[in-house]
Write an enzyme that holds these catalytic residues in place. Structure first.
Site, PDB file in Angstrom:
ATOM      1  N   TYR A   3       0.822  -1.210   0.000  1.00  0.00           N
ATOM      2  CA  TYR A   3       0.000   0.000   0.000  1.00  0.00           C
ATOM      3  C   TYR A   3       0.862   1.269   0.000  1.00  0.00           C
ATOM      4  CZ  TYR A   3      -4.039  -2.962   1.066  1.00  0.00           C
ATOM      5  OH  TYR A   3      -5.021  -3.912   1.024  1.00  0.00           O
ATOM      6  N   LYS A  20       3.451 -15.235   1.405  1.00  0.00           N
ATOM      7  CA  LYS A  20       3.429 -16.072   0.193  1.00  0.00           C
ATOM      8  C   LYS A  20       4.874 -16.275  -0.255  1.00  0.00           C
ATOM      9  CE  LYS A  20       0.382 -16.842  -2.529  1.00  0.00           C
ATOM     10  NZ  LYS A  20      -0.167 -18.193  -2.876  1.00  0.00           N
ATOM     11  N   ASP A  72      -2.914 -17.809   1.234  1.00  0.00           N
ATOM     12  CA  ASP A  72      -4.124 -18.337   0.591  1.00  0.00           C
ATOM     13  C   ASP A  72      -4.670 -19.518   1.380  1.00  0.00           C
ATOM     14  OD1 ASP A  72      -1.773 -19.645  -0.137  1.00  0.00           O
ATOM     15  OD2 ASP A  72      -2.499 -20.224  -2.123  1.00  0.00           O
ATOM     16  N   ASP A 126      -5.284  -7.075   5.611  1.00  0.00           N
ATOM     17  CA  ASP A 126      -6.507  -6.354   5.255  1.00  0.00           C
ATOM     18  C   ASP A 126      -7.603  -7.358   4.899  1.00  0.00           C
ATOM     19  OD1 ASP A 126      -8.170  -4.302   4.606  1.00  0.00           O
ATOM     20  OD2 ASP A 126      -7.068  -3.627   2.843  1.00  0.00           O
ATOM     21  N   ASP A 182     -10.802  -9.038   7.465  1.00  0.00           N
ATOM     22  CA  ASP A 182     -12.208  -8.879   7.075  1.00  0.00           C
ATOM     23  C   ASP A 182     -12.926 -10.223   7.046  1.00  0.00           C
ATOM     24  OD1 ASP A 182     -12.076  -6.147   6.843  1.00  0.00           O
ATOM     25  OD2 ASP A 182     -13.113  -6.104   4.902  1.00  0.00           O
TER      26      ASP A 182
END
Ligand code: NAD
Length: 369
Positions: A142, A193, A226, A250, A254
């Protein structure tokens, strides 16, 4: 008794409505001799823009720097949809996070048994769930440079974001996670990852070394992001503390939030570095939800996320774990009695207002005090 300096930033929409309830809780704690607050009040978001054309003023930023903790409501709403980008309501929140260097975002996902049926997952999967997601908040893709859209001149454009992490950024977020785990079930799952990203390889290496060097007493697992997303909805109770970068955090936080039923239930904390001289760290506490313009002004917003955010401040900024436990117990108590705001109504036949929910929590606190 130590006096703690609290900056109150109610914001917009339902922010001020849920804030009125958390202020009642803070006043109760003061009257009961549990904690003493010195409170200042400021403006943020659309409310600040209306007052002085900025999403947070320099004077209020100064108050935020001086406070032991900032309590934040919510910002935004259609009224400010067309204000210039750099003074939009959300810019006030981002400035607070950036200027206070709040690099660690803590989002607990707790499922109270009384609300297990409000989750989209089966009761046995979520009942009594209590996990903590620790998201790196000030680095990663970000913020990494270059960050741009280039015109390639052949009718094509190229969008570029850059994922960057330095060792110190991974170590400091790792320390937050390991220290939290020591006060919980002593287990950290670190997620990245590493199979496809160099920053993931480094993240994994640094976490492993930090663990070996400083936190060998804590259990550490690594899981690809994942796969972790899949495990979160398959069997979330296998986790205690999850630590991950800004982007994966993020998304995963959620996902975890929906395990618990409603946005109106979820508090959060954002922490900065501990000052070695004072032992204090900058911190901001806020509900996960936004300003909910669709229900603002109706007196029906759920104040539990806001009140839970004060509970987190007691635990993580003021070292008052027993007072934080009191708040959590009071929330569980009103839910056990079947009291529900509209967002968590479920099969309940009637609902209570924002004010009634706040009053009921105070009545529970009074019983426990
Ligand atoms: P939102 O969280 O405001 O609302 C999403 C849905 O959840 C709405 O239906 C709302 O009514 C409901 N809801 C949220 N909090 C609730 C509560 N306490 N009690 C009962 N119901 C609740 O998200 P949104 O609708 O995507 O965004 C609305 C505004 O809030 C936008 O301007 C957005 O930019 C802003 N926003 C601010 C923050 C923040 O201040 N931290 C976070 C997210 C969104």
């Amino acid at each position: 008794m130590t006096t703690h300096k609290l900056l109150l930033l109610p914001g917009d929409g339902i922010g001020p409505e849920v804030f009125a309830e958390v202020e009642k809780v803070a006043a109760f704690l003061g009257q009961a001799g549990i904690v003493r607050f010195e409170m200042e009040r400021g403006l943020v978001g659309g409310a600040a823009y209306d007052a002085h054309g900025q999403s947070i003023s320099d004077a209020d930023m100064q108050l935020a720097h001086e406070a032991d903790a900032v309590l934040f409501g919510a910002v935004g709403g259609p009224k400010w949809d067309s204000v210039p980008y750099d003074v939009r309501p959300e810019a006030g929140l981002l400035r607070l996070r950036k200027d206070l260097e709040l690099f660690a975002n803590l989002r607990p996902a707790i499922c109270y048994p009384a609300l297990a049926d409000a989750s989209s997952l089966k009761r046995e999967i979520v009942e009594d769930l209590d996990i903590m997601i620790v998201r790196e908040l000030t680095g990663g893709v970000y913020f990494g440079e270059p960050k741009q859209i280039i015109d390639l001149g052949n009718g094509q454009k190229r969008g570029i974001d850059t994922q960057v992490y330095d060792t110190y950024e991974i170590e400091r977020i790792g320390r937050v996670a390991f220290e939290l785990a020591r006060k919980r079930k002593n287990k950290v799952t670190s997620s990245e990852k590493r199979n496809v990203m160099k920053s993931g390889v480094l993240w994994n290496e640094v976490m492993t070394a930090l663990h070996k060097r400083e936190f060998a007493d804590v259990q550490l697992d690594h899981q690809l992001a994942d796969s972790l997303g899949m495990q979160l909805v398959r069997w979330p109770k296998q986790f205690d503390v999850i630590v991950t970068d800004n982007l994966f955090g993020d998304m995963l936080s959620d996902v975890a939030s929906m395990l618990t039923g409603s946005l109106g239930m979820l508090p959060s904390a954002s922490l900065g570095e501990t000052n070695p001289k004072t032992g204090k760290r900058k911190a901001m506490y806020e509900p996960v939800h936004g300003s909910a313009p669709d229900i603002a002004g109706k007196g029906i917003a759920n104040p539990i996320a806001m009140i839970g955010s004060l509970g987190m401040a007691l635990r993580y900024s003021f070292n008052l774990a027993s007072a934080a436990d009191m708040i959590e117990k009071a929330i569980a108590g009103v839910l056990d009695k079947g009291l529900r705001t509209a967002d968590i109504k479920g099969a309940a036949t009637s609902t209570v207002s924002t004010v009634e929910m706040g009053d009921a929590i105070i009545a529970e606190l009074r019983k426990g005090a």
